[in-house]
Each structure stands twice: as structure tokens, then as C-alpha cells.
Design a protein around this motif. Structure first.
Motif, PDB file in Angstrom:
ATOM      1  N   GLN A  18       0.639  -0.864  -0.040  1.00 60.10           N
ATOM      2  CA  GLN A  18      -0.369  -0.229   0.096  1.00 60.10           C
ATOM      3  C   GLN A  18       0.937   1.308  -0.048  1.00 60.10           C
ATOM      4  N   VAL A  19       0.992   1.808  -1.244  1.00 60.11           N
ATOM      5  CA  VAL A  19       1.836   3.493  -1.182  1.00 60.11           C
ATOM      6  C   VAL A  19       0.944   4.331  -0.710  1.00 60.11           C
ATOM      7  N   ASP A  20       0.160   3.936  -1.107  1.00 61.99           N
ATOM      8  CA  ASP A  20      -0.541   5.653  -1.022  1.00 61.99           C
ATOM      9  C   ASP A  20      -0.562   6.381   0.814  1.00 61.99           C
ATOM     10  N   SER A  21      -2.173   5.799   1.323  1.00 61.50           N
ATOM     11  CA  SER A  21      -2.228   6.028   3.051  1.00 61.50           C
ATOM     12  C   SER A  21      -3.297   5.320   3.185  1.00 61.50           C
ATOM     13  N   TYR A  22      -3.248   4.786   4.292  1.00 60.48           N
ATOM     14  CA  TYR A  22      -5.203   4.418   4.628  1.00 60.48           C
ATOM     15  C   TYR A  22      -5.728   5.657   5.554  1.00 60.48           C
ATOM     16  N   CYS A  23      -6.654   5.489   6.271  1.00 57.77           N
ATOM     17  CA  CYS A  23      -7.768   6.439   7.164  1.00 57.77           C
ATOM     18  C   CYS A  23      -7.567   5.578   8.630  1.00 57.77           C
ATOM     19  N   ASP A  24      -7.135   6.753   9.740  1.00 61.64           N
ATOM     20  CA  ASP A  24      -7.280   6.572  10.924  1.00 61.64           C
ATOM     21  C   ASP A  24      -8.799   7.041  11.339  1.00 61.64           C
ATOM     22  N   VAL A  25      -9.793   6.483  11.559  1.00 64.65           N
ATOM     23  CA  VAL A  25     -10.816   7.164  12.274  1.00 64.65           C
ATOM     24  C   VAL A  25     -10.548   7.445  13.617  1.00 64.65           C
ATOM     25  N   LYS A  26     -10.992   8.413  13.885  1.00 64.74           N
ATOM     26  CA  LYS A  26     -11.813   8.254  15.606  1.00 64.74           C
ATOM     27  C   LYS A  26     -13.173   8.751  15.829  1.00 64.74           C
ATOM     28  N   GLY A  27     -13.164   8.811  16.819  1.00 61.63           N
ATOM     29  CA  GLY A  27     -15.060   9.344  17.723  1.00 61.63           C
ATOM     30  C   GLY A  27     -16.158   8.457  16.941  1.00 61.63           C
ATOM     31  N   LYS A  28     -17.059   9.017  17.102  1.00 63.90           N
ATOM     32  CA  LYS A  28     -18.004   7.805  17.655  1.00 63.90           C
ATOM     33  C   LYS A  28     -19.204   7.832  15.663  1.00 63.90           C
ATOM     34  N   ASN A  29     -19.473   7.181  15.419  1.00 60.59           N
ATOM     35  CA  ASN A  29     -20.566   7.200  13.989  1.00 60.59           C
ATOM     36  C   ASN A  29     -21.722   8.240  14.311  1.00 60.59           C
ATOM     37  N   VAL A  30     -21.380   9.434  13.176  1.00 62.10           N
ATOM     38  CA  VAL A  30     -22.973  10.152  13.989  1.00 62.10           C
ATOM     39  C   VAL A  30     -24.057  10.555  12.601  1.00 62.10           C
ATOM     40  N   ALA A  31     -23.824   9.027  12.121  1.00 64.86           N
ATOM     41  CA  ALA A  31     -24.720   9.249  10.724  1.00 64.86           C
ATOM     42  C   ALA A  31     -26.136   8.641  11.131  1.00 64.86           C
TER      43      ALA A  31
END
Length: 172
Positions: A18-31
Motif C-alpha cells: 500500500q503505497v499511498d495511505s490509509y485512514c485513521d478514524v476516531k470518534g463516534k459514528n454520527v450517521a
């Protein structure tokens, strides 16, 4: 941590380089704080609210997925009623069949109800039940939508999660 350890971790997590990046998700799901709608309804089991019920179940007949009719550029949309900061959006694909339908779907965030808002990400890989995270890094908008642009298709999703915090992290 030595760089080679980070490299091996990325290979283990992503199953390849994986050359680019990944996403570090924090907090609660607000959907769940928004109101969901969709371009059409295939069957009463596939209602828009099913995508924000907090259930990642990927089997359509269990009633937690959405499904539109076959139409040109089908969409699903979440309305927060006021602009919100969007750090990340997570999509959960269907796993019992038809997961390929989601290929090319765009996640859009903005203030226009016509689904022509800026693109946060595009689905480029599909597998049964695949969970895909898009890092929107603070895009702002009243609406978060998933649109399959420019083709006749049925749109099915089994969960959409929206997080106010999400940051791209380099893989190594």
C-alpha cells in the motif's frame, strides 16, 4: 519502529503493498443523527434508513441493507440538516450477492441536495461484505451521498458510517 516493520505491517493489514495511505478514524459514528433517503426503492426491505441502523450485516434479506431500483445514476443520501465536518466515511458492501454493483460509486460531501458535491472517494475495489473507508479529512457539508454515476445500476449498501475525525496516515 524500524521502517521495515512498518512495511511488513502494511503488507499484513492490506494483503499487499500500500503505497499511498490509509485512514485513521476516531470518534463516534454520527450517521444516525441524519435523515437518510434514496433515489428509489426496490423492495420494502431495502429502505434508506437501513444503511444507518448501526448494523453491518451484509445479507439483504435480513433487512439491514438498502436497495434501489435499476436506474441511471442511483443514489443514497444522508441529510444532517446543517453543515457538518466529515473526517471519514465507511461503506459496508453487500455480501450475499451483487457486491460488484458498488464498483465506481462515489462518496460525495457538500451542501447541494443534487448529489453533485465534491467527491471524497470512489469505490475502486469490491468484494463480498468489504468494508471501505474514505478519508474526507474535514470536508464540510450538510449532505453525504453515495452515487453510482453515469450508468444504469441498482445501488445496494449495507451500512454507511460517518465520522467527524479521520486523517490519512502514511503506510510506512
Amino acid at each position: 519502529m524500524p521502517s521495515w516493520v512498518g512495511f511488513l505491517l502494511c503488507v499484513a493489514v492490506f494483503g499487499g503493498i500500500q503505497v499511498d495511505s490509509y485512514c485513521d478514524v476516531k470518534g463516534k459514528n454520527v450517521a444516525i443523527e441524519g435523515k437518510a433517503s434514496q433515489s428509489s426503492l426496490y423492495h420494502k426491505l431495502g429502505m434508506a434508513q437501513g444503511a444507518i441502523d448501526g448494523n453491518r450485516e451484509g445479507v439483504y434479506k435480513l433487512g439491514s441493507c438498502i436497495l434501489t431500483r435499476n436506474e441511471f445514476s442511483p443514489w443514497w443520501r444522508l441529510d444532517f440538516h446543517e453543515p457538518r465536518k466529515v473526517g471519514a466515511v465507511v461503506l459496508v458492501n453487500r455480501k450475499d450477492c451483487c457486491w460488484e454493483r458498488l464498483m465506481g460509486a462515489e462518496v460525495r460531501v457538500g451542501n447541494s441536495p443534487d448529489n453533485k458535491n465534491p467527491v471524497c472517494g470512489t469505490v475502486s475495489e469490491v468484494e463480498p461484505g468489504l468494508v471501505t473507508t474514505f478519508c474526507c479529512e474535514g470536508m464540510e457539508g450538510r449532505y453525504v451521498s453515495v452515487v453510482i454515476p453515469g450508468r444504469d445500476e441498482l445501488l445496494n449498501l449495507c451500512e454507511v458510517e460517518v465520522y467527524t475525525e479521520g486523517k490519512k496516515k502514511a503506510c510506512w
